[in-house]
Design a protein around this motif. Structure first.
Motif, PDB file in Angstrom:
ATOM      1  N   SER A  11      -1.480   1.441  11.738  1.00 52.79           N
ATOM      2  CA  SER A  11      -0.581   0.461  12.339  1.00 52.79           C
ATOM      3  C   SER A  11      -0.691  -0.816  11.526  1.00 52.79           C
ATOM      4  O   SER A  11      -1.766  -1.147  11.011  1.00 52.79           O
ATOM      5  CB  SER A  11      -0.920   0.214  13.813  1.00 52.79           C
ATOM      6  OG  SER A  11      -2.235  -0.262  13.952  1.00 52.79           O
ATOM      7  N   LEU A  12       0.435  -1.504  11.412  1.00 52.03           N
ATOM      8  CA  LEU A  12       0.492  -2.706  10.584  1.00 52.03           C
ATOM      9  C   LEU A  12       1.096  -3.857  11.346  1.00 52.03           C
ATOM     10  O   LEU A  12       1.962  -3.649  12.210  1.00 52.03           O
ATOM     11  CB  LEU A  12       1.303  -2.423   9.313  1.00 52.03           C
ATOM     12  CG  LEU A  12       0.604  -1.395   8.438  1.00 52.03           C
ATOM     13  CD1 LEU A  12       1.359  -0.112   8.464  1.00 52.03           C
ATOM     14  CD2 LEU A  12       0.421  -1.926   7.066  1.00 52.03           C
ATOM     15  N   TYR A  13       0.662  -5.057  11.004  1.00 51.79           N
ATOM     16  CA  TYR A  13       1.136  -6.276  11.634  1.00 51.79           C
ATOM     17  C   TYR A  13       1.613  -7.197  10.516  1.00 51.79           C
ATOM     18  O   TYR A  13       0.797  -7.661   9.710  1.00 51.79           O
ATOM     19  CB  TYR A  13       0.014  -6.950  12.434  1.00 51.79           C
ATOM     20  CG  TYR A  13      -0.687  -5.964  13.346  1.00 51.79           C
ATOM     21  CD1 TYR A  13      -0.178  -5.677  14.606  1.00 51.79           C
ATOM     22  CD2 TYR A  13      -1.821  -5.290  12.921  1.00 51.79           C
ATOM     23  CE1 TYR A  13      -0.791  -4.746  15.426  1.00 51.79           C
ATOM     24  CE2 TYR A  13      -2.445  -4.362  13.738  1.00 51.79           C
ATOM     25  CZ  TYR A  13      -1.936  -4.098  14.989  1.00 51.79           C
ATOM     26  OH  TYR A  13      -2.542  -3.172  15.789  1.00 51.79           O
ATOM     27  N   PHE A  14       2.913  -7.442  10.473  1.00 45.87           N
ATOM     28  CA  PHE A  14       3.495  -8.267   9.423  1.00 45.87           C
ATOM     29  C   PHE A  14       3.492  -9.717   9.890  1.00 45.87           C
ATOM     30  O   PHE A  14       4.280 -10.100  10.749  1.00 45.87           O
ATOM     31  CB  PHE A  14       4.902  -7.771   9.088  1.00 45.87           C
ATOM     32  CG  PHE A  14       4.905  -6.345   8.615  1.00 45.87           C
ATOM     33  CD1 PHE A  14       4.550  -6.041   7.315  1.00 45.87           C
ATOM     34  CD2 PHE A  14       5.216  -5.311   9.479  1.00 45.87           C
ATOM     35  CE1 PHE A  14       4.526  -4.721   6.865  1.00 45.87           C
ATOM     36  CE2 PHE A  14       5.195  -3.994   9.051  1.00 45.87           C
ATOM     37  CZ  PHE A  14       4.857  -3.697   7.739  1.00 45.87           C
ATOM     38  N   LYS A  15       2.585 -10.512   9.332  1.00 38.45           N
ATOM     39  CA  LYS A  15       2.384 -11.888   9.768  1.00 38.45           C
ATOM     40  C   LYS A  15       3.159 -12.885   8.919  1.00 38.45           C
ATOM     41  O   LYS A  15       3.685 -13.863   9.428  1.00 38.45           O
ATOM     42  CB  LYS A  15       0.898 -12.230   9.717  1.00 38.45           C
ATOM     43  CG  LYS A  15       0.061 -11.364  10.631  1.00 38.45           C
ATOM     44  CD  LYS A  15      -1.414 -11.662  10.478  1.00 38.45           C
ATOM     45  CE  LYS A  15      -2.202 -10.808  11.446  1.00 38.45           C
ATOM     46  NZ  LYS A  15      -3.560 -11.260  11.606  1.00 38.45           N
ATOM     47  N   VAL A  73      -0.443  -9.392   5.873  1.00 38.67           N
ATOM     48  CA  VAL A  73      -0.317  -8.154   6.641  1.00 38.67           C
ATOM     49  C   VAL A  73      -1.691  -7.776   7.171  1.00 38.67           C
ATOM     50  O   VAL A  73      -2.669  -7.793   6.420  1.00 38.67           O
ATOM     51  CB  VAL A  73       0.235  -7.003   5.760  1.00 38.67           C
ATOM     52  CG1 VAL A  73       0.345  -5.712   6.564  1.00 38.67           C
ATOM     53  CG2 VAL A  73       1.583  -7.379   5.150  1.00 38.67           C
ATOM     54  N   GLY A  74      -1.768  -7.475   8.448  1.00 35.44           N
ATOM     55  CA  GLY A  74      -2.988  -6.946   9.046  1.00 35.44           C
ATOM     56  C   GLY A  74      -2.775  -5.467   9.333  1.00 35.44           C
ATOM     57  O   GLY A  74      -1.643  -5.029   9.532  1.00 35.44           O
ATOM     58  N   THR A  77       7.807  -1.221   3.845  1.00 36.25           N
ATOM     59  CA  THR A  77       7.408   0.125   3.413  1.00 36.25           C
ATOM     60  C   THR A  77       6.560   0.061   2.150  1.00 36.25           C
ATOM     61  O   THR A  77       5.628   0.851   1.979  1.00 36.25           O
ATOM     62  CB  THR A  77       8.625   1.037   3.174  1.00 36.25           C
ATOM     63  OG1 THR A  77       9.529   0.397   2.276  1.00 36.25           O
ATOM     64  CG2 THR A  77       9.342   1.359   4.463  1.00 36.25           C
ATOM     65  N   HIS A  78       6.846  -0.892   1.291  1.00 42.42           N
ATOM     66  CA  HIS A  78       6.074  -1.046   0.051  1.00 42.42           C
ATOM     67  C   HIS A  78       4.645  -1.495   0.352  1.00 42.42           C
ATOM     68  O   HIS A  78       3.673  -0.880  -0.101  1.00 42.42           O
ATOM     69  CB  HIS A  78       6.779  -2.055  -0.853  1.00 42.42           C
ATOM     70  CG  HIS A  78       6.243  -2.106  -2.238  1.00 42.42           C
ATOM     71  ND1 HIS A  78       6.836  -2.852  -3.226  1.00 42.42           N
ATOM     72  CD2 HIS A  78       5.171  -1.525  -2.832  1.00 42.42           C
ATOM     73  CE1 HIS A  78       6.163  -2.721  -4.352  1.00 42.42           C
ATOM     74  NE2 HIS A  78       5.139  -1.925  -4.129  1.00 42.42           N
ATOM     75  N   THR A  79       4.517  -2.550   1.141  1.00 47.26           N
ATOM     76  CA  THR A  79       3.175  -3.058   1.439  1.00 47.26           C
ATOM     77  C   THR A  79       2.370  -2.039   2.242  1.00 47.26           C
ATOM     78  O   THR A  79       1.169  -1.870   2.019  1.00 47.26           O
ATOM     79  CB  THR A  79       3.249  -4.411   2.162  1.00 47.26           C
ATOM     80  OG1 THR A  79       4.049  -4.291   3.339  1.00 47.26           O
ATOM     81  CG2 THR A  79       3.841  -5.482   1.256  1.00 47.26           C
ATOM     82  N   SER A  80       3.042  -1.329   3.148  1.00 47.48           N
ATOM     83  CA  SER A  80       2.360  -0.282   3.921  1.00 47.48           C
ATOM     84  C   SER A  80       1.865   0.825   3.004  1.00 47.48           C
ATOM     85  O   SER A  80       0.729   1.298   3.134  1.00 47.48           O
ATOM     86  CB  SER A  80       3.313   0.323   4.949  1.00 47.48           C
ATOM     87  OG  SER A  80       3.794  -0.659   5.823  1.00 47.48           O
ATOM     88  N   ALA A  81       2.714   1.253   2.084  1.00 54.96           N
ATOM     89  CA  ALA A  81       2.336   2.319   1.152  1.00 54.96           C
ATOM     90  C   ALA A  81       1.166   1.893   0.264  1.00 54.96           C
ATOM     91  O   ALA A  81       0.282   2.708  -0.033  1.00 54.96           O
ATOM     92  CB  ALA A  81       3.535   2.716   0.295  1.00 54.96           C
ATOM     93  N   LEU A  82       1.148   0.644  -0.149  1.00 50.58           N
ATOM     94  CA  LEU A  82       0.030   0.170  -0.972  1.00 50.58           C
ATOM     95  C   LEU A  82      -1.288   0.248  -0.206  1.00 50.58           C
ATOM     96  O   LEU A  82      -2.306   0.706  -0.739  1.00 50.58           O
ATOM     97  CB  LEU A  82       0.284  -1.264  -1.454  1.00 50.58           C
ATOM     98  CG  LEU A  82       1.395  -1.439  -2.481  1.00 50.58           C
ATOM     99  CD1 LEU A  82       1.692  -2.921  -2.699  1.00 50.58           C
ATOM    100  CD2 LEU A  82       1.046  -0.754  -3.788  1.00 50.58           C
ATOM    101  N   LEU A  83      -1.268  -0.179   1.050  1.00 52.34           N
ATOM    102  CA  LEU A  83      -2.487  -0.113   1.863  1.00 52.34           C
ATOM    103  C   LEU A  83      -2.938   1.327   2.101  1.00 52.34           C
ATOM    104  O   LEU A  83      -4.117   1.655   1.951  1.00 52.34           O
ATOM    105  CB  LEU A  83      -2.271  -0.818   3.208  1.00 52.34           C
ATOM    106  CG  LEU A  83      -2.449  -2.324   3.210  1.00 52.34           C
ATOM    107  CD1 LEU A  83      -1.929  -2.919   4.514  1.00 52.34           C
ATOM    108  CD2 LEU A  83      -3.897  -2.713   2.982  1.00 52.34           C
ATOM    109  N   MET A  84      -1.993   2.200   2.464  1.00 51.40           N
ATOM    110  CA  MET A  84      -2.362   3.589   2.711  1.00 51.40           C
ATOM    111  C   MET A  84      -2.791   4.283   1.424  1.00 51.40           C
ATOM    112  O   MET A  84      -3.720   5.096   1.434  1.00 51.40           O
ATOM    113  CB  MET A  84      -1.207   4.328   3.385  1.00 51.40           C
ATOM    114  CG  MET A  84      -1.044   3.905   4.840  1.00 51.40           C
ATOM    115  SD  MET A  84       0.165   4.890   5.728  1.00 51.40           S
ATOM    116  CE  MET A  84       1.660   4.046   5.294  1.00 51.40           C
TER     117      MET A  84
END
Length: 139
Positions: free
Chosen positions: A79-83, A127-128, A53-60
């Motif tokens: 959409s996110l891909y956690f690699k 993350v993609g 949720t943190h990394t997603s929020a940073l990107l958004m």
């Protein structure tokens, strides 16, 4: 609006265990892999990691900051891909590429298709992401 395909925008962020733990707690994520260094050391990651949720929020958040300089902006799809893990004590680079733009007649704005990523300090993508936003003078 000067929003064109092939444009890139990015931001470098330094994460700390305190920041990542605080964000995870605020999001309701009490997984000890974000808060407890002793527990995290016993996992395959070996140390604390940032929550998805943190990394997603940073990107958004980066899309909101960037596109709001052109007018009103709302996110439509992400959409996110956690690699790979994003560690709680590393510097990361958030980056988006504008892939395509299409006119949005009702708002006289643009629908913007994006591809994004988070890279660690070695340039490895953790993350993609894909996204779609609407940017217009008024919504």
């Amino acid at each position: 609006m000067n929003i064109q395909p092939h444009q890139r925008f990015k931001k470098e962020i330094f994460l700390t265990p305190e920041i990542t733990s605080s964000f995870a707690k605020a999001a309701g994520d009490l997984n000890p892999i974000h808060h407890d260094p002793e527990f995290a050391a016993t996992t395959r990651f070996g140390r604390l990691i940032a929550s998805g949720t943190h990394t997603s929020a940073l990107l958004m958040g980066l899309t909101a900051n960037h596109f709001s300089t052109f007018g009103a902006m709302v996110g439509l799809e992400f959409s996110l891909y956690f690699k790979k893990p994003v560690f709680a004590d590393e510097t990361i680079v958030l980056e988006w590429l504008i892939v395509d733009t299409k006119p949005h007649k009702r708002t006289q704005g643009l629908i913007v298709d994006l591809r994004g990523r988070i890279q660690n300090s070695e340039g490895i993508t953790s993350v993609g992401a894909k996204g779609k936003v609407l940017v217009a003078e008024t919504l």
